[in-house]
Design a protein around this motif. Structure first.
Motif, PDB file in Angstrom:
ATOM      1  N   THR A 179      -6.715  12.112  -2.835  1.00 24.91           N
ATOM      2  CA  THR A 179      -5.298  12.398  -2.630  1.00 24.91           C
ATOM      3  C   THR A 179      -5.025  12.862  -1.209  1.00 24.91           C
ATOM      4  O   THR A 179      -3.922  12.708  -0.696  1.00 24.91           O
ATOM      5  N   GLN A 180      -6.042  13.371  -0.548  1.00 25.43           N
ATOM      6  CA  GLN A 180      -5.859  13.950   0.783  1.00 25.43           C
ATOM      7  C   GLN A 180      -5.457  12.907   1.818  1.00 25.43           C
ATOM      8  O   GLN A 180      -4.668  13.179   2.721  1.00 25.43           O
ATOM      9  N   HIS A 181      -5.987  11.678   1.672  1.00 26.98           N
ATOM     10  CA  HIS A 181      -5.770  10.659   2.703  1.00 26.98           C
ATOM     11  C   HIS A 181      -4.963   9.475   2.199  1.00 26.98           C
ATOM     12  O   HIS A 181      -5.031   8.392   2.783  1.00 26.98           O
ATOM     13  N   ASN A 182      -4.192   9.654   1.139  1.00 28.62           N
ATOM     14  CA  ASN A 182      -3.357   8.549   0.672  1.00 28.62           C
ATOM     15  C   ASN A 182      -2.136   8.388   1.591  1.00 28.62           C
ATOM     16  O   ASN A 182      -1.956   9.127   2.555  1.00 28.62           O
ATOM     17  N   SER A 183      -1.291   7.402   1.284  1.00 32.56           N
ATOM     18  CA  SER A 183      -0.145   7.127   2.162  1.00 32.56           C
ATOM     19  C   SER A 183       0.779   8.332   2.272  1.00 32.56           C
ATOM     20  O   SER A 183       1.316   8.625   3.347  1.00 32.56           O
ATOM     21  N   TYR A 184       0.986   9.032   1.165  1.00 33.04           N
ATOM     22  CA  TYR A 184       1.896  10.184   1.155  1.00 33.04           C
ATOM     23  C   TYR A 184       1.433  11.233   2.158  1.00 33.04           C
ATOM     24  O   TYR A 184       2.228  11.761   2.952  1.00 33.04           O
ATOM     25  N   HIS A 185       0.149  11.557   2.128  1.00 31.59           N
ATOM     26  CA  HIS A 185      -0.345  12.659   2.961  1.00 31.59           C
ATOM     27  C   HIS A 185      -0.653  12.244   4.393  1.00 31.59           C
ATOM     28  O   HIS A 185      -0.779  13.115   5.270  1.00 31.59           O
ATOM     29  N   THR A 186      -0.782  10.952   4.659  1.00 27.52           N
ATOM     30  CA  THR A 186      -1.019  10.521   6.044  1.00 27.52           C
ATOM     31  C   THR A 186       0.242   9.971   6.697  1.00 27.52           C
ATOM     32  O   THR A 186       0.201   9.552   7.860  1.00 27.52           O
ATOM     33  N   LEU A 187       1.370   9.990   5.973  1.00 32.06           N
ATOM     34  CA  LEU A 187       2.627   9.492   6.524  1.00 32.06           C
ATOM     35  C   LEU A 187       3.102  10.371   7.679  1.00 32.06           C
ATOM     36  O   LEU A 187       3.168  11.587   7.565  1.00 32.06           O
ATOM     37  N   ARG A 188       3.457   9.728   8.800  1.00 39.00           N
ATOM     38  CA  ARG A 188       3.997  10.459   9.935  1.00 39.00           C
ATOM     39  C   ARG A 188       5.390   9.961  10.326  1.00 39.00           C
ATOM     40  O   ARG A 188       5.961  10.418  11.315  1.00 39.00           O
ATOM     41  N   ILE A 213       0.836  -1.209   0.000  1.00 36.85           N
ATOM     42  CA  ILE A 213       0.000   0.000   0.000  1.00 36.85           C
ATOM     43  C   ILE A 213       0.867   1.254   0.000  1.00 36.85           C
ATOM     44  O   ILE A 213       0.644   2.190  -0.770  1.00 36.85           O
ATOM     45  N   VAL A 214       1.877   1.266   0.873  1.00 40.32           N
ATOM     46  CA  VAL A 214       2.739   2.447   0.974  1.00 40.32           C
ATOM     47  C   VAL A 214       3.698   2.527  -0.213  1.00 40.32           C
ATOM     48  O   VAL A 214       3.893   3.599  -0.796  1.00 40.32           O
ATOM     49  N   ALA A 215       4.287   1.400  -0.584  1.00 45.15           N
ATOM     50  CA  ALA A 215       5.264   1.411  -1.674  1.00 45.15           C
ATOM     51  C   ALA A 215       4.642   1.786  -3.004  1.00 45.15           C
ATOM     52  O   ALA A 215       5.341   2.238  -3.917  1.00 45.15           O
ATOM     53  N   ASN A 216       3.321   1.603  -3.141  1.00 44.86           N
ATOM     54  CA  ASN A 216       2.629   1.991  -4.368  1.00 44.86           C
ATOM     55  C   ASN A 216       1.817   3.267  -4.214  1.00 44.86           C
ATOM     56  O   ASN A 216       1.181   3.705  -5.167  1.00 44.86           O
ATOM     57  N   ASN A 217       1.821   3.838  -3.014  1.00 44.05           N
ATOM     58  CA  ASN A 217       0.971   4.996  -2.710  1.00 44.05           C
ATOM     59  C   ASN A 217      -0.462   4.724  -3.153  1.00 44.05           C
ATOM     60  O   ASN A 217      -1.103   5.547  -3.817  1.00 44.05           O
ATOM     61  N   ALA A 218      -0.957   3.543  -2.779  1.00 48.17           N
ATOM     62  CA  ALA A 218      -2.304   3.143  -3.165  1.00 48.17           C
ATOM     63  C   ALA A 218      -3.328   4.066  -2.521  1.00 48.17           C
ATOM     64  O   ALA A 218      -3.114   4.605  -1.442  1.00 48.17           O
ATOM     65  N   SER A 219      -4.449   4.227  -3.191  1.00 46.45           N
ATOM     66  CA  SER A 219      -5.511   5.064  -2.625  1.00 46.45           C
ATOM     67  C   SER A 219      -6.813   4.277  -2.623  1.00 46.45           C
ATOM     68  O   SER A 219      -6.957   3.338  -1.862  1.00 46.45           O
ATOM     69  N   GLY A 220      -7.778   4.601  -3.497  1.00 37.88           N
ATOM     70  CA  GLY A 220      -9.030   3.861  -3.504  1.00 37.88           C
ATOM     71  C   GLY A 220     -10.222   4.748  -3.739  1.00 37.88           C
ATOM     72  O   GLY A 220     -10.103   5.876  -4.230  1.00 37.88           O
ATOM     73  N   MET A 221     -11.393   4.238  -3.373  1.00 35.77           N
ATOM     74  CA  MET A 221     -12.636   4.921  -3.705  1.00 35.77           C
ATOM     75  C   MET A 221     -12.845   6.200  -2.913  1.00 35.77           C
ATOM     76  O   MET A 221     -13.374   7.174  -3.428  1.00 35.77           O
ATOM     77  N   CYS A 222     -12.487   6.181  -1.642  1.00 35.07           N
ATOM     78  CA  CYS A 222     -12.851   7.287  -0.755  1.00 35.07           C
ATOM     79  C   CYS A 222     -11.697   8.198  -0.376  1.00 35.07           C
ATOM     80  O   CYS A 222     -11.912   9.333   0.028  1.00 35.07           O
TER      81      CYS A 222
END
Length: 937
Positions: free
Chosen positions: A147-156, A135-144
């Motif tokens: 871009t706001q809540h993908n792995s890139y933007h939720t990474l801490r 999920i992280v290595a592909n920056n997977a997202s989905g239906m909901c």
């Protein structure tokens, strides 16, 4: 090889061709045969393996679940996979942050977060199977998630291992300090890349534009703009890097709220332009998801229940939007619904369902949406594969993008192709079928993808990969989409972090313009049971043999290859045949739970049973003999259990198991293992032949399986036979009971079915059904079946005959909970929902009964099937042990366990250290008769 064998135990090094081929399969339409497959257990092993790879210049590819679609998880060198020791997670107080190892399945993370009312941001369609590493290595997202809540933007923060074996934990100040000292040149280089980008104003503007859309093509250049600290830049470059820059050992993600209240609506439009206008307006209000289905998609799913009638009349150039809104409370939900209805008021809506809040209706709508991909897969020609591509357009050009894609489908003769996707982000998927067995078919695909790339990336300035990752599939087009300057930066990123190019070479950065049409996977015709398989891997998490031998996907892949060789008159080696019989056939539980997860409904167990039928053909005479004298067979079984119980008393139960294990070793695993938890003899039911009065009420039919009539308590537990408990409970419930005759000679045929003797199994099942039809007065009275596998075996045919057959949990739920006074168990209790109960759709029944009987219950994670599979726990005990290897640790604080299959309970008790009881035993212990109501005041 010598160094690897010094580093890893031999069982985690796979070098034989058969298993290497099995592991060569992932969800993409590429296949590369790895030279070696290794399973790493911890960070130290990863670091050491990377150092070896650098030293010997051997490329290495990481794979988590293998659900990636673009060829980023296949290799012709070393394929590195993870053991089950990478599946730990930790949740911060309040659930606002979660720390995850790469082996955690996405759905498992959400299950752990559910108690907090939260979830991870990414929500890919494969979330039930895909793992955090992917999920992280592909920056997977989905239906909901958009871009706001993908792995890139939720990474801490994350913990990574670079190609030189160095470890960096961006959440740990000491680790950052050590890394900054040891890798100062690398961090300086990252800073220089940022300065290089900032100095190019046009490129800055292009990067900003590209990430207004969903975009996973190439490396995440937005990291160079969004962050100034090289450590932060490095962390975010890892997201979407597809295993080409380093290994992600742990990641910390901010979670998002999972709103409790939800509503969905399907809205039809006469044109895609109207759809696009509606999507642009919907972006201004609080909606969670907006999914587009074009007219071709609607025709593909026309057979699915819940599809609105108006969808059949949507014009060819029209489409439907599936709109989802949520709220923390009902008032907020209603406010969001009103906002959607208001913004859609000026748009030319063709038809609408209106918003539904009933969960059953909502689930039906979303099953339709999820059914689009498998619908094409199910209808495809044998020998073709299903390809799902993934693009994004600026919202203002969405309608044009859909129209031009449809023109390309017609131009290249992809009549079956459909379009659907996450319209709110301009992210569309298009699905088509493709054969790769002829040069002209490969050329058609090549030319089609070239036209798609030109149209999406150049003409409409969109993204060639929105969420599926670049992989090999789109690597030749990265420069086309991004331009020379941006592509040059990406090349520098790769060279800086992986100067030896040992990590996943050919993925993301690839100079070969034809890389996407090399190593294409052939899907030969093999057997009608499995020919529709798309090798997605959704089945794998529920397979009990996944950690022991092969998964359903791997069984199918190697069977296909054997079929291809046979049809091409190529020799199939004796080693392949022998390994397939052991790893593919003997160790398959054949319970068919894989069918429940398969998007095209394939039961790999059915293929295995077909093979077993062929293998066991010489023993058909014996099966027929046993079936004709089954009452005697049941008697012999009880006598054998009595003798074994006597031996256990004399020798000790564990000593007898140890002795049988030694004998099993002497005989080359040909003899069964006698487990210490094997029960002793039970007394069978003796009941006179009587028929119920058709006018009587409160009458039930009780059919006790041959297993429950044979197996009683073991030396180590305080159990009673299941029929004893059932009859006690039915008496307390003040129900009259009648029994099919003969009470001791009836069998549903499951033991014969599991060996492939289908005709014999059907004959025995029909004997039971005939008896049940007669004793139930032609289906008037409900029939209780006390063993889940037997209920599953009989259920479909019983229903066809009008017999109302109920499994134990279902019967308790429907007929007994309201007739008994129940004193719930206070202690913590482990609940196992058998695979046969799951296949009957009885999970909710089991849970409702557990809530009444044992409200403090837990269901262990990651155990869908126990792997006992009738007699496999005796004949292939390794299967049962592998399937339940995590059980004891998860139920150590439980007092006992419950289940609905007597044989499963043998293995569950063995591998948990608890005693597992049937639901009826617990109900008998915790229930009393209701006090008689009187008319006295």
């Amino acid at each position: 090889m010598t160094e690897i064998h010094q580093l890893l135990p031999s069982e985690r090094i796979i070098s034989d061709e058969f298993r290497r081929f099995a592991y060569s399969t992932d969800a993409s339409f590429y296949r590369m045969l790895p030279r070696l497959v290794v399973l790493a257990d911890n960070e130290s092993e990863i670091s050491a393996l990377l150092l070896l790879a650098c030293r010997f210049q051997v490329p290495m590819t990481f794979r988590a679940a293998g659900t990636s679609l673009s060829g980023q998880a296949v290799s012709d060198s070393v394929l590195l996979m993870l053991t089950d020791n990478w599946s730990q997670l930790r949740i911060a107080p309040l659930g606002e942050l979660i720390h995850l190892q790469p082996g955690v399945i996405g759905a498992a993370a959400n299950k752990a977060l559910a108690v907090y009312g939260r979830k991870i941001g990414p929500d890919p369609a494969s979330i039930q199977a895909c793992k955090i590493g992917g999920i992280v290595a592909n920056n997977a997202s989905g239906m909901c998630c958009g871009t706001q809540h993908n792995s890139y933007h939720t990474l801490r923060g994350l913990r990574i291992i670079l190609p030189d074996g160095a470890l960096l934990d961006t959440r740990d100040d000491d680790s950052v300090a050590r890394f900054s000292a040891s890798h100062a040149d690398l961090l300086t280089g990252i800073g220089q890349l940022r300065e290089q980008l900032l100095a190019n104003g046009a490129l800055v503007a292009r990067v900003r534009h590209k990430y207004r859309l969903k975009n996973t093509t190439g490396y995440g250049l937005n990291a160079l703009l969004d962050y100034s600290d090289p450590i932060d830049i490095l962390a975010h470059l890892m997201v979407g890097s597809e295993g080409t820059l380093g290994f992600i050992a742990e990641v910390s993600l901010a979670t998002v709220e999972d709103f409790a209240h939800r509503a969905s609506a399907m809205v039809a439009f006469a044109s895609l332009a109207d759809c696009a206008e509606a999507v642009a307006l919907l972006k201004t209000v609080a909606v969670d998801a907006v999914e587009l289905l074009d007219a071709r998609s609607l025709r593909a799913v026309h057979h699915m229940p819940g599809l609105p009638a108006f969808s059949h009349n949507v014009p060819d150039k029209g489409g439907v939007l599936l709109i989802d809104v949520r709220g923390a409370d009902l008032a907020t939900l209603q406010r969001h619904i009103a906002q959607v209805e208001a913004v859609l008021a000026p748009v030319a809506v063709l038809a609408s369902t209106g918003f539904a809040t009933d969960q059953h209706i909502i689930d039906g709508y979303w099953q339709i949406r999820k059914g689009t991909f498998p619908a094409v897969g199910a209808m495809r020609a044998i020998g073709t594969t299903v390809i799902i591509e993934d693009v994004a357009f600026p919202i203002e050009r969405l309608a044009e993008g859909v129209d031009r894609l449809q023109q390309l489908f017609d131009r290249f003769n992809y009549a079956e192709a459909i379009i659907f996707g996450h319209a709110l982000e301009g992210n569309l998927h298009f699905v088509f079928t493709q054969a790769f067995d002829q040069p002209e078919e490969v050329a058609r695909y090549r030319d089609f993808m070239a036209a798609v790339a030109q149209m999406v990336a150049i003409d409409l300035d969109g993204s060639l990969k929105a969420e599926h990752g670049t992989g090999r599939n789109m690597a030749p087009f990265v420069e086309l989409e991004w331009g020379e300057d941006a592509f040059g930066l990406m090349q520098q990123i790769k060279a800086l972090l992986d100067p030896s190019t040992i990590l996943n070479p050919g993925v993301i950065i690839n100079d070969d313009p034809n890389a996407h049409i090399q190593h294409l996977k052939i899907m030969p015709q093999a057997d009608e049971i499995i020919d529709r398989c798309i090798e997605c891997g959704f089945c794998e998490p529920v397979c009990p043999s996944k950690g022991l031998s092969l998964t359903p996907r791997q069984r199918i892949a190697v069977y296909r290859e054997m079929a291809r060789k046979e049809s091409a008159t190529e020799p199939v080696s004796a080693q392949w045949v022998a390994q397939f019989q052991q790893l593919g056939v003997a160790t398959c539980a054949a319970t068919g739970l894989c069918e429940e997860r398969c998007p095209v409904g394939i039961n790999t167990g059915s293929l295995v049973l077909k093979i077993r039928a062929k293998n066991n053909q010489p023993y058909r005479w014996l099966a027929q003999l046993l079936a004709r004298h089954y009452a005697a067979v049941a008697g012999w079984t009880r006598a054998g259990l009595m003798l074994a119980s006597t031996a256990q008393r004399l020798m000790g139960a564990q000593r007898l198991e140890d002795w049988s294990s030694v004998v099993r070793g002497w005989t080359g695993q040909r003899t069964p293992l006698w487990l210490a938890t094997t029960p002793g003899r039970a007394k069978p039911i003796y009941a006179r032949n009587e028929r119920a009065d058709p006018r009587a009420s409160d009458t039930v039919v009780y059919w006790a399986s041959c297993v429950s009539q044979s197996m009683g308590k073991s030396l180590a537990d305080d159990r009673q036979s299941i029929p004893t408990a059932v009859r006690s409970v039915l008496e307390k419930a003040q129900l009259d009971v009648v029994y099919p005759q003969p009470t001791r000679g009836l069998c549903c045929g499951q033991p014969f079915h599991s060996k492939g003797h289908q005709a014999i199994a059907e004959r025995m099942m029909n004997e039971v059904l005939d008896a049940l039809w007669e004793v139930s007065s032609g289906g008037r009275y409900p029939v209780l079946s006390d063993t889940s596998p037997c209920s599953l075996q009989m259920r479909a045919q019983a229903s066809k005959r009008g017999i109302h057959l109920y499994d134990s949990s279902e019967f308790i739920d429907k007929f007994l909970l309201n007739r008994l006074h129940i004193d719930p168990v206070v202690d913590k209790v482990a609940v196992h929902v058998t695979c046969s109960a799951q296949k009957q759709g009885l999970e909710n029944s089991v849970k409702r009964v557990a809530n009444r009987l044992t409200p403090n219950w837990v269901q262990p994670d990651g155990i869908a099937c126990c792997g006992f599979a009738g007699d496999k726990g005796f004949t292939q005990p390794e299967l049962n042990a592998s399937a339940l290897k995590t059980l004891a640790g998860q139920v150590s604080d439980c007092s006992f366990g419950v289940s609905t299959s007597r044989t499963c309970e043998i293995g569950l008790s063995k591998h948990s250290g608890l005693t597992y009881y049937s639901l009826f035993e617990v109900l008998d212990r915790q229930s009393n008769i209701f006090p008689k109501l009187t008319s006295e005041s």
